[in-house]
Design an enzyme around this catalytic site. Structure first.
Site, PDB file in Angstrom:
ATOM      1  N   HIS A 122     -26.404  20.045   0.960  1.00 20.64           N
ATOM      2  CA  HIS A 122     -26.600  21.169  -0.005  1.00 20.64           C
ATOM      3  C   HIS A 122     -25.103  21.575   0.028  1.00 20.64           C
ATOM      4  N   CYS A 126      -1.871   1.680  -2.868  1.00 23.61           N
ATOM      5  CA  CYS A 126      -2.923   2.639  -2.558  1.00 23.61           C
ATOM      6  C   CYS A 126      -1.940   4.371  -2.505  1.00 23.61           C
ATOM      7  N   GLU A 135     -25.546  14.563  -1.326  1.00 26.57           N
ATOM      8  CA  GLU A 135     -27.261  14.752  -0.754  1.00 26.57           C
ATOM      9  C   GLU A 135     -27.852  13.456  -2.024  1.00 26.57           C
ATOM     10  N   GLU A 181      -6.953   2.212 -13.275  1.00 22.06           N
ATOM     11  CA  GLU A 181      -6.560   2.540 -11.983  1.00 22.06           C
ATOM     12  C   GLU A 181      -5.178   3.537 -13.060  1.00 22.06           C
ATOM     13  N   LYS A 188      -0.352   5.137  -6.147  1.00 21.53           N
ATOM     14  CA  LYS A 188      -1.716   5.343  -7.079  1.00 21.53           C
ATOM     15  C   LYS A 188      -2.376   6.731  -6.717  1.00 21.53           C
ATOM     16  N   TYR A 238      -9.309  -3.457 -11.205  1.00 15.30           N
ATOM     17  CA  TYR A 238      -8.880  -1.815  -9.916  1.00 15.30           C
ATOM     18  C   TYR A 238      -7.660  -1.473 -10.437  1.00 15.30           C
ATOM     19  N   CYS A 249       0.597  -1.428  -0.849  1.00 16.32           N
ATOM     20  CA  CYS A 249       0.508  -0.018  -0.273  1.00 16.32           C
ATOM     21  C   CYS A 249       0.130   1.245  -0.271  1.00 16.32           C
TER      22      CYS A 249
HETATM   23  P1  FAD Z   1       1.308  -6.428   1.907  1.00 18.37           P
HETATM   24  O1  FAD Z   1       1.220  -4.175   2.184  1.00 18.37           O
HETATM   25  O2  FAD Z   1       2.181  -6.739   0.667  1.00 18.37           O
HETATM   26  O3  FAD Z   1       2.489  -6.388   3.024  1.00 18.37           O
HETATM   27  C1  FAD Z   1       3.890  -7.707   2.685  1.00 18.37           C
HETATM   28  C2  FAD Z   1       5.139  -7.390   3.213  1.00 18.37           C
HETATM   29  O4  FAD Z   1       5.682  -8.330   3.727  1.00 18.37           O
HETATM   30  C3  FAD Z   1       5.407  -6.868   2.289  1.00 18.37           C
HETATM   31  O5  FAD Z   1       6.478  -5.898   3.279  1.00 18.37           O
HETATM   32  C4  FAD Z   1       6.943  -7.934   1.641  1.00 18.37           C
HETATM   33  O6  FAD Z   1       7.433  -7.722   0.906  1.00 18.37           O
HETATM   34  C5  FAD Z   1       7.015  -8.372   2.921  1.00 18.37           C
HETATM   35  N1  FAD Z   1       7.106  -9.958   3.048  1.00 18.37           N
HETATM   36  C6  FAD Z   1       6.707 -10.693   1.736  1.00 18.37           C
HETATM   37  N2  FAD Z   1       7.444 -12.434   2.550  1.00 18.37           N
HETATM   38  C7  FAD Z   1       8.588 -11.609   3.101  1.00 18.37           C
HETATM   39  C8  FAD Z   1       9.467 -12.302   3.798  1.00 18.37           C
HETATM   40  N3  FAD Z   1       9.426 -13.706   3.478  1.00 18.37           N
HETATM   41  N4  FAD Z   1       9.507 -11.869   4.426  1.00 18.37           N
HETATM   42  C9  FAD Z   1      10.257 -10.655   5.770  1.00 18.37           C
HETATM   43  N5  FAD Z   1       9.077  -9.647   4.831  1.00 18.37           N
HETATM   44  C10 FAD Z   1       8.236 -10.173   3.713  1.00 18.37           C
HETATM   45  N6  FAD Z   1      -6.358  -1.083  -1.136  1.00 18.37           N
HETATM   46  C11 FAD Z   1      -6.191  -0.770  -0.912  1.00 18.37           C
HETATM   47  O7  FAD Z   1      -7.429  -0.810  -0.028  1.00 18.37           O
HETATM   48  N7  FAD Z   1      -7.303   0.869  -1.305  1.00 18.37           N
HETATM   49  C12 FAD Z   1      -6.442   1.148  -2.401  1.00 18.37           C
HETATM   50  O8  FAD Z   1      -6.198   2.760  -3.182  1.00 18.37           O
HETATM   51  C13 FAD Z   1      -5.918   0.225  -3.344  1.00 18.37           C
HETATM   52  N8  FAD Z   1      -4.646   0.213  -4.019  1.00 18.37           N
HETATM   53  C14 FAD Z   1      -3.609  -0.282  -4.563  1.00 18.37           C
HETATM   54  C15 FAD Z   1      -3.187  -0.176  -5.870  1.00 18.37           C
HETATM   55  C16 FAD Z   1      -1.797  -0.808  -6.251  1.00 18.37           C
HETATM   56  C17 FAD Z   1      -1.224  -1.019  -7.662  1.00 18.37           C
HETATM   57  C18 FAD Z   1      -1.739  -2.094  -5.661  1.00 18.37           C
HETATM   58  C19 FAD Z   1      -0.672  -3.706  -5.892  1.00 18.37           C
HETATM   59  C20 FAD Z   1      -2.290  -2.654  -4.441  1.00 18.37           C
HETATM   60  C21 FAD Z   1      -4.358  -1.670  -4.575  1.00 18.37           C
HETATM   61  N9  FAD Z   1      -4.026  -1.768  -3.028  1.00 18.37           N
HETATM   62  C22 FAD Z   1      -5.413  -0.878  -2.077  1.00 18.37           C
HETATM   63  C23 FAD Z   1      -4.189  -3.469  -2.092  1.00 18.37           C
HETATM   64  C24 FAD Z   1      -4.052  -3.092  -0.053  1.00 18.37           C
HETATM   65  O9  FAD Z   1      -2.387  -2.373  -1.036  1.00 18.37           O
HETATM   66  C25 FAD Z   1      -3.400  -4.220  -0.066  1.00 18.37           C
HETATM   67  O10 FAD Z   1      -4.259  -5.331  -0.067  1.00 18.37           O
HETATM   68  C26 FAD Z   1      -2.125  -4.344   1.122  1.00 18.37           C
HETATM   69  O11 FAD Z   1      -1.645  -3.653   1.196  1.00 18.37           O
HETATM   70  C27 FAD Z   1      -2.138  -5.376   1.716  1.00 18.37           C
HETATM   71  O12 FAD Z   1      -1.643  -5.596   3.137  1.00 18.37           O
HETATM   72  P2  FAD Z   1      -0.777  -6.876   3.217  1.00 18.37           P
HETATM   73  O13 FAD Z   1      -0.461  -6.741   4.696  1.00 18.37           O
HETATM   74  O14 FAD Z   1      -1.221  -8.308   3.619  1.00 18.37           O
HETATM   75  O15 FAD Z   1       0.591  -7.031   2.761  1.00 18.37           O
HETATM   76  P1  NDP Z   2      -7.128  -9.021 -10.493  1.00 16.06           P
HETATM   77  O1  NDP Z   2      -7.183 -10.314 -10.471  1.00 16.06           O
HETATM   78  O2  NDP Z   2      -8.646  -8.202  -9.485  1.00 16.06           O
HETATM   79  O3  NDP Z   2      -8.134  -8.494 -12.366  1.00 16.06           O
HETATM   80  C1  NDP Z   2      -7.131  -9.275 -12.661  1.00 16.06           C
HETATM   81  C2  NDP Z   2      -7.364  -8.637 -14.144  1.00 16.06           C
HETATM   82  O4  NDP Z   2      -6.670  -9.216 -15.618  1.00 16.06           O
HETATM   83  C3  NDP Z   2      -9.409  -8.445 -14.937  1.00 16.06           C
HETATM   84  O5  NDP Z   2      -8.887  -7.583 -15.330  1.00 16.06           O
HETATM   85  C4  NDP Z   2      -8.421 -10.204 -16.014  1.00 16.06           C
HETATM   86  O6  NDP Z   2      -9.171 -10.749 -16.789  1.00 16.06           O
HETATM   87  C5  NDP Z   2      -6.909  -9.722 -16.522  1.00 16.06           C
HETATM   88  N1  NDP Z   2      -6.161 -11.003 -16.576  1.00 16.06           N
HETATM   89  C6  NDP Z   2      -5.928 -12.241 -15.798  1.00 16.06           C
HETATM   90  N2  NDP Z   2      -5.277 -12.560 -16.519  1.00 16.06           N
HETATM   91  C7  NDP Z   2      -5.035 -12.137 -18.190  1.00 16.06           C
HETATM   92  C8  NDP Z   2      -4.258 -12.675 -19.278  1.00 16.06           C
HETATM   93  N3  NDP Z   2      -3.105 -13.486 -18.826  1.00 16.06           N
HETATM   94  N4  NDP Z   2      -3.908 -11.439 -20.272  1.00 16.06           N
HETATM   95  C9  NDP Z   2      -5.138 -10.997 -20.569  1.00 16.06           C
HETATM   96  N5  NDP Z   2      -5.805  -9.990 -19.230  1.00 16.06           N
HETATM   97  C10 NDP Z   2      -5.987 -11.545 -18.103  1.00 16.06           C
HETATM   98  O7  NDP Z   2      -6.474  -8.127 -10.156  1.00 16.06           O
HETATM   99  P2  NDP Z   2      -5.870  -6.363  -9.955  1.00 16.06           P
HETATM  100  O8  NDP Z   2      -4.457  -7.204 -10.447  1.00 16.06           O
HETATM  101  O9  NDP Z   2      -6.309  -5.339 -10.349  1.00 16.06           O
HETATM  102  O10 NDP Z   2      -6.384  -5.304  -8.119  1.00 16.06           O
HETATM  103  C11 NDP Z   2      -5.758  -7.061  -7.273  1.00 16.06           C
HETATM  104  C12 NDP Z   2      -5.804  -6.813  -6.311  1.00 16.06           C
HETATM  105  O11 NDP Z   2      -5.365  -5.566  -5.390  1.00 16.06           O
HETATM  106  C13 NDP Z   2      -7.406  -6.559  -6.240  1.00 16.06           C
HETATM  107  O12 NDP Z   2      -8.582  -7.379  -6.077  1.00 16.06           O
HETATM  108  C14 NDP Z   2      -8.510  -4.824  -5.051  1.00 16.06           C
HETATM  109  O13 NDP Z   2      -8.084  -5.729  -4.263  1.00 16.06           O
HETATM  110  C15 NDP Z   2      -6.250  -4.664  -4.803  1.00 16.06           C
HETATM  111  N6  NDP Z   2      -6.388  -3.220  -5.133  1.00 16.06           N
HETATM  112  C16 NDP Z   2      -7.301  -2.461  -5.177  1.00 16.06           C
HETATM  113  C17 NDP Z   2      -7.716  -1.275  -5.299  1.00 16.06           C
HETATM  114  C18 NDP Z   2      -8.306  -0.267  -4.345  1.00 16.06           C
HETATM  115  O14 NDP Z   2      -8.876  -0.416  -3.253  1.00 16.06           O
HETATM  116  N7  NDP Z   2      -8.680   0.547  -5.516  1.00 16.06           N
HETATM  117  C19 NDP Z   2      -6.583  -0.680  -6.261  1.00 16.06           C
HETATM  118  C20 NDP Z   2      -5.531  -1.815  -6.680  1.00 16.06           C
HETATM  119  C21 NDP Z   2      -5.949  -3.075  -6.431  1.00 16.06           C
HETATM  120  P3  NDP Z   2     -10.628 -11.742 -16.544  1.00 16.06           P
HETATM  121  O15 NDP Z   2     -11.255 -10.457 -15.860  1.00 16.06           O
HETATM  122  O16 NDP Z   2     -10.693 -11.708 -17.584  1.00 16.06           O
HETATM  123  O17 NDP Z   2     -10.073 -12.520 -15.674  1.00 16.06           O
END
Ligand code: FAD
Ligand code: NDP
Length: 511
Positions: free
Chosen positions: A486, A81, A491, A221, A84, A217, A76
């Site tokens: 408003h 997050c 609203e 985004e 992004k 997502y 995140c």
């Molecule tokens: P992470 O935050 O992934 O933390 C895991 C940590 O463990 C990492 O630092 C990793 O390097 C470390 N780690 C892994 N293996 C080991 C190991 N063996 N030893 C030590 N450390 C290790 N969620 C939202 O709610 N709102 C958003 O707007 C949003 N936007 C997102 C945008 C993108 C592009 C992405 C990819 C995700 C987004 N998410 C969003 C999802 C959110 O980031 C994740 O759901 C959240 O970070 C998960 O938290 P976590 O603690 O499970 O894991």
């Molecule tokens: P998702 O698993 O949600 O979506 C993957 C996308 O890639 C789908 O559109 C899927 O299509 C497509 N896809 C998968 N494999 C292929 C392939 N081989 N070729 C072409 N297209 C493919 O993953 P995201 O990475 O978008 O998000 C992961 C998670 O991260 C989300 O579930 C969300 O919880 C979290 N997140 C949250 C955000 C937020 O809160 N604003 C922002 C970003 C991430 P199809 O539908 O056909 O399978």
């Protein structure tokens, strides 16, 4: 031989006493060792320490295939997050600059955007968060180890530094919060020429003309903010956009994006990527509707095709920690317990859990309280609100209309809806065709609200408050009894009165 035997006996006796001492006194190095210092792991370790537990947290970032790496705080903070949302804000400001002219601001005809300035500022902010997390852990007396952890047994974690130095830690309880990493397709020659969300926020130079593969997502985004800062961005959609979300709302999001300038390659799948001598990437894809092949060149290909859990390095199979074979995620109970006593898992790594920061944080906080015997409260994973931060934001809580219909039947639900115009769009002469809200209710009884959907400016801010009402079991009449503020977009939710079933025009007119 006798000496060897004696030595072995001494080792055996020592380790026997060590194990006996542990189990009789419960004395380990720590009360809690958390593997993973992301959203969930940090919340869990800090709360446990606050409650007087002796805690260590390990966080280690394996660089991306492109070599991108980052600091403490997990997905995140570093590659999710936070960067992004800030880049989304950069894009929204671009629209605001256009609006500003209509409001009287004198701005050059073609304002331009500088990637380096934006990325540098975002990266600096992220680095300040990395530092802030370290300070907080220190203040709360959580031992932070920048080490990669794996499990030895249900009380022991082995950890390695980048340089290969090994440490062993024992703990009463072990928590796994290692999150996930972006996936790449396995069947596309040249896949290695693409980047993922682990890289895009850390690029020094603008990605230029970008093909984003994946339409959930991350794909929507990223393509949204790239378009917003003036880049040529195309989304390749394999099936539908935002699968699993309400598809009417998804259609509004993508319609807006198309009008905004994002291109879509619908029902297309990539076949190969060739790097040309110029450095450009030539992408070949199939349009699955016509079974025809197409080609174009891009500066960047961004894989946004989903995420894979980080379990491989943890040694879970040796301990018998059960995984879902299909997803690779850890099977967890309602209390985040795994199949092995004293080992817990939550956040993105937990099977069936939403991949969202607030759920990881709340689950980690509650788990820490339960492990410290301060509470028995379980995480409530129902009614989790979420927002897709696309150029026109979409937020929702509860069921999609099609899911509500599947569960309750067509006559079992009543859908109230409205197309509204944000006041701010009027003077700016912006098209509001996709600004829409709908409230899905049970049709019987007091019309409990079972789904709430909103596209428009600040959708997340609007929906957060309504999510409280939703959590409290609000009904349609509760909504109508709520007085609006408003003039706001929110609203409109309190005034919605046209049912979809009626077929009447749902456009809001007047105040
Ligand atoms: P992470 O935050 O992934 O933390 C895991 C940590 O463990 C990492 O630092 C990793 O390097 C470390 N780690 C892994 N293996 C080991 C190991 N063996 N030893 C030590 N450390 C290790 N969620 C939202 O709610 N709102 C958003 O707007 C949003 N936007 C997102 C945008 C993108 C592009 C992405 C990819 C995700 C987004 N998410 C969003 C999802 C959110 O980031 C994740 O759901 C959240 O970070 C998960 O938290 P976590 O603690 O499970 O894991
Ligand atoms: P998702 O698993 O949600 O979506 C993957 C996308 O890639 C789908 O559109 C899927 O299509 C497509 N896809 C998968 N494999 C292929 C392939 N081989 N070729 C072409 N297209 C493919 O993953 P995201 O990475 O978008 O998000 C992961 C998670 O991260 C989300 O579930 C969300 O919880 C979290 N997140 C949250 C955000 C937020 O809160 N604003 C922002 C970003 C991430 P199809 O539908 O056909 O399978």
């Amino acid at each position: 031989m006798a000496a060897l035997w004696k030595g072995r006996r001494r080792w055996k006796t020592n380790s026997y006493f060590k194990v006996l001492a542990r189990s009789l006194t419960g004395k380990y190095d720590y009360d809690l060792v958390v593997i993973g210092g992301g959203s969930g792991g940090l919340a869990c370790s800090k709360e446990a320490a606050q409650l007087g537990q002796k805690v260590a947290v390990l966080d280690y970032v394996e660089p991306s295939a492109k070599g991108t790496k980052w600091g403490l705080g997990g997905t995140c903070v570093n590659v999710g997050c936070i960067p992004k949302k800030l880049m989304h804000q950069a894009a929204l400001l671009g629209t605001a600059v256009k609006d500003a002219k209509k409001y009287g601001w004198q701005i050059p005809e073609t304002p331009s955007h500088d990637w380096g300035t934006m990325a540098g500022a975002v990266q600096n902010y992220v680095k300040s968060l990395n530092w802030g997390h370290r300070v907080q852990l220190n203040d709360k007396k959580v031992k932070y180890l920048n080490m990669k952890g794996s499990l030895v047994d249900e009380h022991t974690v082995k950890a390695f530094t980048k340089a290969g130095k090994e440490t062993t830690l024992t703990a009463s309880n072990i928590v796994i919060a290692t999150g996930g990493r972006p996936k790449c397709p396995t069947n596309v020659p040249g896949v290695e020429h693409g980047i993922t969300s682990d890289d895009v926020f850390w690029l020094r130079n603008s990605p230029g003309k970008t093909l984003v593969v994946g339409a959930s997502y991350v794909g929507l985004e990223c393509a949204g903010f790239l378009t917003g800062i003036g880049l040529d961005a195309t989304i390749m959609v394999r099936s539908v956009a935002l699968r699993g979300f309400d598809q009417q709302m998804s259609g509004l999001v993508t319609d807006y994006m198309e009008a905004y300038g994002t291109k879509f390659a619908w029902k297309c799948v990539p076949r190969r990527i060739d790097k040309l001598p110029s450095g450009a990437l030539q992408v070949t894809w199939t349009d699955t509707q016509t079974d025809s092949q197409h080609q174009d060149t891009y500066d960047t290909v961004l894989w946004a095709v989903g995420r894979a859990p980080e379990t491989k390095a943890l040694g879970l199979d040796k301990l018998g920690v059960q995984l879902n074979k299909e997803t690779g995620k850890i099977i967890v109970g309602a209390d985040e317990s795994t199949s092995v006593p004293n080992i817990y898992a939550f956040g993105d790594i937990g099977e069936g859990r939403p991949e969202l920061t607030p759920t990881a944080i709340k689950a980690g906080w509650l788990l820490a309280r339960r492990l410290a015997s301060q509470s028995t409260q379980l995480m409530n994973y129902d009614n989790v609100p979420t927002t897709v931060f696309t150029p026109l934001e979409y937020a929702c809580v509860g069921l999609a209309e099609e899911e509500a219909e599947r569960r309750y039947g067509k006559d079992g639900i009543e859908v109230y809806h409205a197309f509204y115009k944000p006041l701010e769009f009027t003077v700016a002469e912006r098209d509001a065709s996709q600004c829409y809200l709908k409230v899905v209710c049970e049709s019987s009884g007091n019309q409990k609200i079972i789904g709430l959907h909103f596209t428009g400016p600040n959708a997340g801010e609007v929906t957060q408050g309504f999510a409280l009402g939703f959590q409290c079991g609000a009904t349609y009449s509760d909504l109508l009894n709520t007085v609006g503020i408003h003039p706001t977009c929110a609203e409109e939710m309190t005034k919605v009165h046209i049912t979809k079933r009626s077929g009447l025009d749902a456009t809001v007119t007047g105040c």
